[in-house]
Every structure is written in C-alpha cells, then in structure tokens.
Design a protein around this motif. Structure first.
Motif: not given
Length: 339
Positions: A23, A14-15, A11, A128-130, A28
């Motif tokens: 973000h 991704k951020e 996580s 993860d919603g990515v 997400s």
C-alpha cells in the motif's frame, strides 16, 4: 436470505489504514499476487461456481477483513447458496453473506508464509484490488479437492500482471436535510437492524451522519473505554454473542463467546476457540449503541464505524438463547450508558 448493502471504501480509506509495504508503494495486493502467476499463484475464473464448492474443502481457516478489522476462524462450511449477486455460506459457527458483484479477482496461492510455513489458500478481491475474503487450508482440509478446484477453475489468462478499476467514492447529502419524522418511522418499522444501511441509503446520508441525526432514543455514541469495559464484561460472563465483520464483499458472522480479550496501545484483540479478531486504529473509529424497538421486543447492537461513516464491525446478542440471555445483554448495554 439477508439483503445486503455494501460499504463503500474510498481509495484514501484503504491507504490510510493497515499500511503494508504494497500500500505504501500504491500497489494493490492483487497486483503483487498477479506478478507470481505461472509460479506460486494461479489466477482463477468462474468465482461464483467456485464459491459453491467451498464446503468440499473440509475444515478451513476463513478470513474476512476491512481497513480496520481482521476476523478469522477455523470452521467447516456445510452449504453454499447463491441467488443472483448475493450468496450465503453456512458453517458450524460461521455465516458468510456475500455481495458477489464486488468479487472481481480470485487466486489460488501456494507459497511459504512469513513464518516459514507452507500455505495453501484461495484469495478473493474486489475491483479495487482490495481483499474481500480468504480461505486457508488446515491439516484437516481436503488437499485433493483443493488441487481439483485449482485445475477446474484455472483461468486461461496467467499473465503476470493485473489491472484494477477503483470505484468512485459516494457523495452524501448534508444530514440536516433528513426528515427526522420519516427517519424515525422507517426505523421503527424495519424488521431488523441489519436493514439500517438501506434506510440511510434511502435518505442519502452515510450511516454515521444518520446515527447522529436519529437521536439518543435510537443511537448513543460511546467511547473506546466503554467498548473495552463491555468486552471485559463479556469475557467474565461468557455470554453468547455474534461478531460481524463487514467489507464491500459481504459480512462474516461468528457465533461464540469472548474467551480472551486484550487491549493494545491502539487496538483490541478478541479470542475464542478457533476464532480471532483484531481491530486497529481505534482512535479513528466511532462506536455506537444502536437500538431497534418493536413492541416489547427490543434489539440492540454495538456498531463500529470508521471516520467516513462506513460500518466495519458489530457485536450483537445471540438469537435463540432465551429471555435470560437477552436480559443479560440489555443489562450490560445499560451499564455502559451509566459509566
């Protein structure tokens, strides 16, 4: 069919990169899209069956990204083959290898983009919603097929909300625990460099630590300057190469040339006919020349890893172009080591 091992993005990864407004607010992209369900966004179901129908859309713009790289091109898919949780979608100049156990959410989006142009797309995300993969219609796409796909794969759940379930980060052993003799033996006997992630997984280390342990006969770190120099040589020589962009959902490979290359303050841009690639946050990226020796048949690639040891992008020579092309590629790589 290529056996794939998914990169694992925490996580924090991704951020840390590609920070959009969503973000920055810890929301997400999936959650943002879900709020528009029932309007300009349609939640989809039956994603595996839907993927097999992508060739029916005609010429589309396909995009695969990770926290550091965005690769897009316009192509016509010819066939899609699925076997369990793995798949292969073949186009004229594009090959998409899929890890479908990471394809959790799908949406059809029909809305105006930031440039004021009406856009129609199919967008897919992991748990993860990515983002893992997106397709956009072009003027040469089959609009009728697109509408039929939305109608057929329309989910019964169109509530304007979406919950996500982030995966836990992997924990790897200290690289000093790796048996180098066994590592080198596995390295020498593997059939293809694409199998390297499986070898590192077997030894319980991330790829970056594995490369650091292997030694310079197998892997050599290079700088951003080396990468930029190589791209300049590829632009000048017009040597056919293959670009691979990786994320948890799979690999998108494009076969082409570096028609145009540009270096920005903290990134690079590569363009070819109907192809674009942008890599950002270069200061956080580790770059390696990785070699595979099999008799006299040496294979070598340039691989980019993030600071967590996750493979994000790769450049390799194009297969099937004869001994001369292979020698040019090897000569270019050798020239990097002498800078």
């Amino acid at each position: 069919m290529l056996t794939l091992t998914a990169p694992s993005y925490s996580s924090r990864q991704k951020e840390d990169t590609f920070k959009s407004a969503t973000h920055q607010k810890n929301i997400s992209e999936v959650e943002v899209l879900a709020k528009k369900c029932g309007g300009t966004v349609t939640r989809l179901s039956g994603l595996k069956d839907l993927i097999q129908e992508l060739p029916k859309l005609g010429k589309i713009r396909v995009v695969m990204s990770n926290p550091y790289a965005i690769q897009g091109q316009i192509d016509q898919y010819e066939q899609a083959t699925l076997l369990g949780n793995q798949g292969n979608v073949q186009g004229n100049s594009t090959c998409l290898c899929l890890l479908l156990n990471h394809w959790r959410h799908g949406f059809a989006v029909q809305d105006w983009d930031s440039y004021g142009k009406f856009s129609q797309s199919l967008q897919f995300f992991d748990r993860d919603g990515v983002e893992v993969y997106k397709t956009y219609l072009t003027s040469k796409s089959n609009q009728y097929t697109y509408k039929n796909l939305i109608s057929h794969y329309h989910s019964s759940d169109q509530t304007p909300r979406q919950s996500i379930s982030p995966l836990p980060s992997k924990v790897y052993a200290d690289c000093n625990q790796v048996n180098l003799d066994q590592l080198h033996q596995c390295w020498q006997t593997m059939q293809d460099l694409q199998d390297l992630p499986k070898i590192f997984h077997y030894f319980g280390v991330n790829q970056l630590k594995g490369l650091e342990s292997a030694g310079t006969d197998y892997a050599i770190p290079i700088s951003i300057v080396h990468l930029q120099f190589m791209l300049g040589l590829l632009q000048e020589s017009k040597l056919p190469v293959v670009f691979h962009t990786y994320n948890q959902g799979g690999i998108q490979a494009y076969q082409g040339k570096v028609q145009y290359y540009s270096a920005t303050r903290n990134g690079i841009i590569i363009l070819d006919t109907c192809f674009s690639l942008r890599i950002r946050s270069l200061k956080e990226i580790s770059i390696w020349i990785i070699r595979k020796f099999k008799g006299n048949n040496e294979r070598a690639v340039i691989s980019l890893y993030d600071r967590f040891g996750t493979l994000i992008f790769q450049i390799s020579s194009r297969l099937g172009y004869g001994r001369t092309t292979k020698k040019i590629w090897q000569r270019l790589l050798t020239s990097l080591e002498k800078i």
